[in-house]
Design a protein around this motif. Structure first.
Motif, PDB file in Angstrom:
ATOM      1  N   LEU A 246       0.831  -1.210   0.000  1.00 33.60           N
ATOM      2  CA  LEU A 246       0.000   0.000   0.000  1.00 33.60           C
ATOM      3  C   LEU A 246       0.864   1.257   0.000  1.00 33.60           C
ATOM      4  O   LEU A 246       1.881   1.337   0.681  1.00 33.60           O
ATOM      5  CB  LEU A 246      -0.934   0.022   1.205  1.00 33.60           C
ATOM      6  CG  LEU A 246      -2.022  -1.039   1.260  1.00 33.60           C
ATOM      7  CD1 LEU A 246      -3.053  -0.665   2.326  1.00 33.60           C
ATOM      8  CD2 LEU A 246      -2.712  -1.246  -0.085  1.00 33.60           C
ATOM      9  N   PHE A 247       0.400   2.260  -0.770  1.00 28.99           N
ATOM     10  CA  PHE A 247       1.074   3.549  -0.848  1.00 28.99           C
ATOM     11  C   PHE A 247       0.257   4.663  -0.196  1.00 28.99           C
ATOM     12  O   PHE A 247       0.760   5.757   0.003  1.00 28.99           O
ATOM     13  CB  PHE A 247       1.328   3.932  -2.311  1.00 28.99           C
ATOM     14  CG  PHE A 247       2.356   3.087  -3.005  1.00 28.99           C
ATOM     15  CD1 PHE A 247       3.681   3.503  -3.094  1.00 28.99           C
ATOM     16  CD2 PHE A 247       2.009   1.881  -3.586  1.00 28.99           C
ATOM     17  CE1 PHE A 247       4.632   2.737  -3.744  1.00 28.99           C
ATOM     18  CE2 PHE A 247       2.956   1.091  -4.244  1.00 28.99           C
ATOM     19  CZ  PHE A 247       4.272   1.521  -4.321  1.00 28.99           C
ATOM     20  N   ASP A 248      -1.025   4.420   0.089  1.00 24.86           N
ATOM     21  CA  ASP A 248      -1.833   5.452   0.726  1.00 24.86           C
ATOM     22  C   ASP A 248      -1.598   5.425   2.232  1.00 24.86           C
ATOM     23  O   ASP A 248      -0.842   4.596   2.737  1.00 24.86           O
ATOM     24  CB  ASP A 248      -3.313   5.271   0.378  1.00 24.86           C
ATOM     25  CG  ASP A 248      -3.880   3.942   0.880  1.00 24.86           C
ATOM     26  OD1 ASP A 248      -3.088   3.026   1.179  1.00 24.86           O
ATOM     27  OD2 ASP A 248      -5.111   3.821   0.973  1.00 24.86           O
ATOM     28  N   ILE A 249      -2.240   6.329   2.964  1.00 24.31           N
ATOM     29  CA  ILE A 249      -1.999   6.440   4.395  1.00 24.31           C
ATOM     30  C   ILE A 249      -3.235   6.009   5.179  1.00 24.31           C
ATOM     31  O   ILE A 249      -4.295   6.639   5.087  1.00 24.31           O
ATOM     32  CB  ILE A 249      -1.606   7.880   4.796  1.00 24.31           C
ATOM     33  CG1 ILE A 249      -0.315   8.291   4.090  1.00 24.31           C
ATOM     34  CG2 ILE A 249      -1.449   7.979   6.315  1.00 24.31           C
ATOM     35  CD1 ILE A 249       0.896   7.461   4.455  1.00 24.31           C
ATOM     36  N   ILE A 250      -3.062   4.957   5.944  1.00 25.43           N
ATOM     37  CA  ILE A 250      -4.044   4.570   6.950  1.00 25.43           C
ATOM     38  C   ILE A 250      -3.598   5.151   8.294  1.00 25.43           C
ATOM     39  O   ILE A 250      -4.391   5.745   9.019  1.00 25.43           O
ATOM     40  CB  ILE A 250      -4.186   3.041   7.013  1.00 25.43           C
ATOM     41  CG1 ILE A 250      -4.703   2.517   5.671  1.00 25.43           C
ATOM     42  CG2 ILE A 250      -5.116   2.620   8.139  1.00 25.43           C
ATOM     43  CD1 ILE A 250      -4.661   1.011   5.530  1.00 25.43           C
ATOM     44  N   SER A 251      -2.332   4.979   8.606  1.00 23.84           N
ATOM     45  CA  SER A 251      -1.681   5.649   9.737  1.00 23.84           C
ATOM     46  C   SER A 251      -0.273   6.003   9.277  1.00 23.84           C
ATOM     47  O   SER A 251       0.369   5.212   8.584  1.00 23.84           O
ATOM     48  CB  SER A 251      -1.586   4.735  10.962  1.00 23.84           C
ATOM     49  OG  SER A 251      -2.837   4.174  11.299  1.00 23.84           O
ATOM     50  N   GLY A 252       0.226   7.175   9.666  1.00 19.55           N
ATOM     51  CA  GLY A 252       1.568   7.540   9.232  1.00 19.55           C
ATOM     52  C   GLY A 252       2.162   8.631  10.092  1.00 19.55           C
ATOM     53  O   GLY A 252       1.446   9.380  10.764  1.00 19.55           O
ATOM     54  N   ILE A 253       3.479   8.720  10.079  1.00 13.71           N
ATOM     55  CA  ILE A 253       4.189   9.762  10.801  1.00 13.71           C
ATOM     56  C   ILE A 253       5.340  10.250   9.938  1.00 13.71           C
ATOM     57  O   ILE A 253       6.023   9.449   9.284  1.00 13.71           O
ATOM     58  CB  ILE A 253       4.694   9.256  12.171  1.00 13.71           C
ATOM     59  CG1 ILE A 253       5.277  10.403  13.014  1.00 13.71           C
ATOM     60  CG2 ILE A 253       5.689   8.103  12.025  1.00 13.71           C
ATOM     61  CD1 ILE A 253       5.460  10.043  14.481  1.00 13.71           C
ATOM     62  N   ASN A 254       5.533  11.571   9.883  1.00 17.83           N
ATOM     63  CA  ASN A 254       6.609  12.094   9.045  1.00 17.83           C
ATOM     64  C   ASN A 254       7.856  12.390   9.875  1.00 17.83           C
ATOM     65  O   ASN A 254       7.871  12.193  11.094  1.00 17.83           O
ATOM     66  CB  ASN A 254       6.141  13.307   8.237  1.00 17.83           C
ATOM     67  CG  ASN A 254       5.834  14.532   9.088  1.00 17.83           C
ATOM     68  OD1 ASN A 254       6.271  14.660  10.233  1.00 17.83           O
ATOM     69  ND2 ASN A 254       5.069  15.458   8.512  1.00 17.83           N
ATOM     70  N   ASP A 255       8.907  12.853   9.203  1.00 19.09           N
ATOM     71  CA  ASP A 255      10.181  13.048   9.888  1.00 19.09           C
ATOM     72  C   ASP A 255      10.172  14.263  10.809  1.00 19.09           C
ATOM     73  O   ASP A 255      11.139  14.495  11.539  1.00 19.09           O
ATOM     74  CB  ASP A 255      11.331  13.145   8.879  1.00 19.09           C
ATOM     75  CG  ASP A 255      11.155  14.275   7.879  1.00 19.09           C
ATOM     76  OD1 ASP A 255      10.032  14.820   7.777  1.00 19.09           O
ATOM     77  OD2 ASP A 255      12.131  14.623   7.206  1.00 19.09           O
ATOM     78  N   ASP A 256       9.078  15.040  10.807  1.00 22.29           N
ATOM     79  CA  ASP A 256       8.910  16.130  11.762  1.00 22.29           C
ATOM     80  C   ASP A 256       8.111  15.689  12.990  1.00 22.29           C
ATOM     81  O   ASP A 256       7.807  16.520  13.854  1.00 22.29           O
ATOM     82  CB  ASP A 256       8.194  17.310  11.100  1.00 22.29           C
ATOM     83  CG  ASP A 256       9.037  17.934   9.997  1.00 22.29           C
ATOM     84  OD1 ASP A 256      10.144  18.396  10.302  1.00 22.29           O
ATOM     85  OD2 ASP A 256       8.595  17.927   8.827  1.00 22.29           O
ATOM     86  N   GLY A 257       7.748  14.421  13.040  1.00 20.12           N
ATOM     87  CA  GLY A 257       6.991  13.912  14.180  1.00 20.12           C
ATOM     88  C   GLY A 257       5.501  14.166  14.105  1.00 20.12           C
ATOM     89  O   GLY A 257       4.785  14.021  15.107  1.00 20.12           O
ATOM     90  N   VAL A 258       4.992  14.542  12.938  1.00 20.18           N
ATOM     91  CA  VAL A 258       3.549  14.732  12.766  1.00 20.18           C
ATOM     92  C   VAL A 258       2.918  13.372  12.480  1.00 20.18           C
ATOM     93  O   VAL A 258       3.247  12.725  11.478  1.00 20.18           O
ATOM     94  CB  VAL A 258       3.229  15.709  11.629  1.00 20.18           C
ATOM     95  CG1 VAL A 258       1.718  15.905  11.514  1.00 20.18           C
ATOM     96  CG2 VAL A 258       3.919  17.042  11.855  1.00 20.18           C
ATOM     97  N   PHE A 259       2.013  12.952  13.356  1.00 16.02           N
ATOM     98  CA  PHE A 259       1.326  11.674  13.224  1.00 16.02           C
ATOM     99  C   PHE A 259      -0.105  11.943  12.771  1.00 16.02           C
ATOM    100  O   PHE A 259      -0.763  12.875  13.248  1.00 16.02           O
ATOM    101  CB  PHE A 259       1.305  10.928  14.553  1.00 16.02           C
ATOM    102  CG  PHE A 259       0.509   9.649  14.535  1.00 16.02           C
ATOM    103  CD1 PHE A 259       1.011   8.505  13.929  1.00 16.02           C
ATOM    104  CD2 PHE A 259      -0.746   9.589  15.130  1.00 16.02           C
ATOM    105  CE1 PHE A 259       0.275   7.328  13.904  1.00 16.02           C
ATOM    106  CE2 PHE A 259      -1.496   8.419  15.115  1.00 16.02           C
ATOM    107  CZ  PHE A 259      -0.982   7.281  14.496  1.00 16.02           C
ATOM    108  N   ALA A 260      -0.601  11.125  11.855  1.00 17.70           N
ATOM    109  CA  ALA A 260      -1.983  11.259  11.392  1.00 17.70           C
ATOM    110  C   ALA A 260      -2.522   9.889  11.019  1.00 17.70           C
ATOM    111  O   ALA A 260      -1.795   9.046  10.490  1.00 17.70           O
ATOM    112  CB  ALA A 260      -2.067  12.203  10.190  1.00 17.70           C
ATOM    113  N   ALA A 261      -3.808   9.667  11.307  1.00 18.41           N
ATOM    114  CA  ALA A 261      -4.433   8.379  11.005  1.00 18.41           C
ATOM    115  C   ALA A 261      -5.921   8.578  10.748  1.00 18.41           C
ATOM    116  O   ALA A 261      -6.541   9.483  11.307  1.00 18.41           O
ATOM    117  CB  ALA A 261      -4.225   7.402  12.165  1.00 18.41           C
TER     118      ALA A 261
END
Length: 466
Positions: A246-261
Motif C-alpha cells: 500500500l502507498f496510501d496512508i491509513i496511519s503515518g508519521i513524518n520526519d517532523d513527528g507529525v502523526f496522522a491516522a
C-alpha cells in the motif's frame, strides 16, 4: 438539536457496568434487549508492560537490484524501505512490485481474495466489475501525478501485466490499483484514538494512541501482511503503518513527528456515495504528511480540502505541541446543512449529553463530536459506549506513562460479543507514539487474530519537534 442520549444520567451507568469498573444492582436493558451480567469483561491475562517497545530482528532481507526497495521480513510484520532519493517515482514503484512478485508470491494469494471480500461487502454481495472499474478509473485520475506514476508502475510489476477485475487468484493491474483505495471506495474501517499530554502524562510530553479496527478478512489475511513502510525522500520523508503493497496512508508519521491516522465516519444522513469529481483522502493525507511540518498545518490543509473527498471521516493528528481531530465533512453533507468541517481540539465544545471530564486529553471515535456537527452518536451504541469508556479510563488515573496507556487499551477481553469493547477482535493494529522519546510502537494482529495482551514492537523513532 435534541439528543436521544444522556451520558451522565443513563449510559454512563451502562458503561461502568460493562467495563467491569463498577457494580450495579441488576443488568441494564438497552433498546428492549436484556443483557447478561458476567463477573467481568476484562481480560484475566496478566502481562507487565514497560514504557519501551520490543525490538524484532529480521528473519530475511530482500533487496531490488537497483536498491530502491528493501524488504525485511520481521516476525510480526514486513519492514519496507522505499528510496525516492535515488530513483524516480516510477522506478521505486516498479522495484517494489517486482520484489513482491518475485520474493513474496504468497502476498498475491492473500491480497486478491481479501480485496474481493471488501468489494462484496461494499456492494452487498453482488457486484458489477464494469461499475468497479469506472470507480477505480475516476479515483485514479484524481490522484496527484507523482502517485499515479509510482502506483501504475507498481501495479504493472506486481501483476506481471495481467489485466481485468476477476476473482481468479491472480492480482491484476486493476486490482493492485484498487487495493490502494479501500477506505476511499469500499471503506470497511472503524477505529478510535486517544491523545494525552501536560497534566495527564508522567513526563508532560504527549502520548498518542491509535486503535485501527479493520476488516481482517475471513482468514485473518491482514494479520499476515502487516507492514511498516519507510518512504525515504529528503525533507518529505515519512513512515506509513498499514499492510504490504500500500502507498496510501491509513496511519503515518513524518520526519517532523507529525502523526496522522484515518477513522471512518460516513454520511449518516443517507447521502449517496459520490466519487465523480472527488479525491481519495488517504492519498491527500500522504501529500499532507510529505508537505507539512506541524499538526496544525496538516489539519488545516485536510479540513480545507475535505469538501472534495469521497466520505466524511475523522483524522487523529498530533505532534509534540498539539493534538487535533480533523472532522472532515464532504460537500454534499455541508450543502444539506447536516455537517461542517472542523479542526477540533480539547477546547472545542462537544455534543450536549456527551461527557469528557479530563483536561489535556482528546478522544476520537467514529463520529464527529464538535457541537452542532453531523451526529453519529445518536442511535450508535458503539460510539456512545466507547467514548464513555475512554472518559472513565482517562479519569481513573492522574498521569499516564506509555506503559499505562498500553494497560488501558488492552484491559478488555477481545473475544466477547455481549458488550461493546474498545480493543476488539477487529483491532488490526494498536499504534502508540511517545513524544518524550520519539518512539513509535505497534501491536499487530497476527494470523491467529487479535490477542488480549499483544506485543508492542518498536518500529520507528524520530527526533524532530522533541
Amino acid at each position: 438539536m435534541k439528543r436521544s442520549f444522556n451520558i451522565p444520567a443513563v449510559l454512563l451507568l451502562t458503561s461502568i457496568l460493562l467495563t467491569g469498573c463498577g457494580k450495579a444492582p441488576a443488568p441494564v436493558a438497552a433498546a428492549g434487549h436484556a443483557m447478561t451480567l458476567a463477573d467481568s469483561y476484562n481480560t484475566k491475562e496478566v502481562r507487565e508492560y514497560t514504557d519501551e517497545g520490543m525490538v524484532e530482528e529480521p528473519l530475511a532481507t530482500y533487496s531490488s537490484g537497483d536498491g530502491l526497495c528493501v524488504i525485511k521480513v520481521m516476525p510480526s510484520y514486513y519492514d519496507v524501505t522505499l528510496d525516492y532519493e535515488k530513483g524516480s517515482r516510477a522506478d521505486v514503484g516498479a522495484a517494489y512490485g517486482t520484489l513482491i512478485r518475485e520474493k513474496m508470491p504468497e502476498f498475491i494469494d492473500t491480497m486478491e481474495p481479501y480485496l474481493f471480500e471488501n468489494i462484496r461487502m461494499a456492494y452487498g454481495g453482488e457486484f458489477d466489475p464494469d461499475a468497479i472499474e469506472i470507480r477505480r478509473t475516476i479515483l485514479f485520475d484524481s490522484w496527484r501525478p507523482e502517485y499515479q506514476e509510482e502506483i501504475s508502475a507498481f501495479a504493472e510489476a506486481v501483476s506481471g501485466g495481467v489485466h481485468g477485475i476477476t476473482e481468479d487468484h491472480v492480482l491484476s493491474y486493476e486490482e493492485a490499483v484498487l487495493m490502494q483505495m479501500i477506505p476511499d471506495a469500499l471503506r470497511p474501517t472503524c477505529c478510535s484514538a486517544l491523545s494525552l499530554w501536560g497534566s495527564k502524562t508522567v513526563t508532560g510530553d504527549r502520548i498518542t494512541l491509535r486503535n485501527l479496527e479493520w476488516n481482517l478478512g475471513s482468514n485473518n489475511q491482514m494479520g499476515m501482511i502487516n507492514a511498516v513502510t519507510h518512504m525515504k525522500n529528503g525533507d518529505r520523508t515519512l513512515t506509513a503503518i498499514s499492510v504490504l503493497g500500500l502507498f496510501d496512508i491509513i496511519s503515518g508519521i513524518n520526519d517532523d513527528g507529525v502523526f496522522a491516522a484515518i477513522l471512518d465516519v460516513g454520511s449518516v444522513q443517507n447521502e449517496a456515495f459520490v466519487f465523480e469529481g472527488k479525491k481519495c483522502y488517504t492519498m491527500e493525507l500522504r501529500y499532507a504528511l510529505e508537505e507539512y511540518s506541524s499538526a496544525r498545518e496538516l489539519g488545516g490543509f485536510m479540513t480545507g480540502e475535505s469538501g472534495d473527498f469521497t466520505w466524511c471521516h475523522n483524522l487523529i493528528i498530533s505532534d509534540a505541541d498539539d493534538s487535533f481531530c480533523a472532522e472532515d465533512c464532504v460537500s454534499q453533507v455541508v450543502e444539506s446543512g447536516h455537517g461542517r468541517s472542523v479542526l477540533r481540539d480539547c477546547d472545542t465544545p462537544i455534543f450536549e449529553g456527551l461527557s469528557w471530564d479530563s483536561e489535556d486529553s482528546l478522544c476520537v471515535v467514529n463520529s464527529f463530536t464538535s457541537a452542532g456537527n453531523q451526529d453519529g452518536f445518536t442511535g450508535s451504541s458503539s460510539n456512545i459506549v466507547r467514548f464513555a469508556k475512554y472518559n472513565e479510563w482517562v479519569k481513573a488515573l492522574d498521569k499516564f506513562s506509555p506503559k499505562d496507556v498500553k494497560d488501558l487499551i488492552t484491559q478488555e477481553t477481545v473475544d466477547q460479543y455481549i458488550v461493546q469493547n474498545v480493543h476488539s477482535n477487529g483491532s488490526a493494529q494498536l499504534i502508540l507514539v511517545d513524544y518524550h522519546t520519539g518512539s513509535v510502537q505497534v501491536a499487530f494482529s497476527g494470523p491467529d487474530g487479535v490477542a488480549d495482551k499483544p506485543d508492542f514492537i518498536e518500529v520507528e523513532s524520530f527526533t524532530a519537534g522533541l
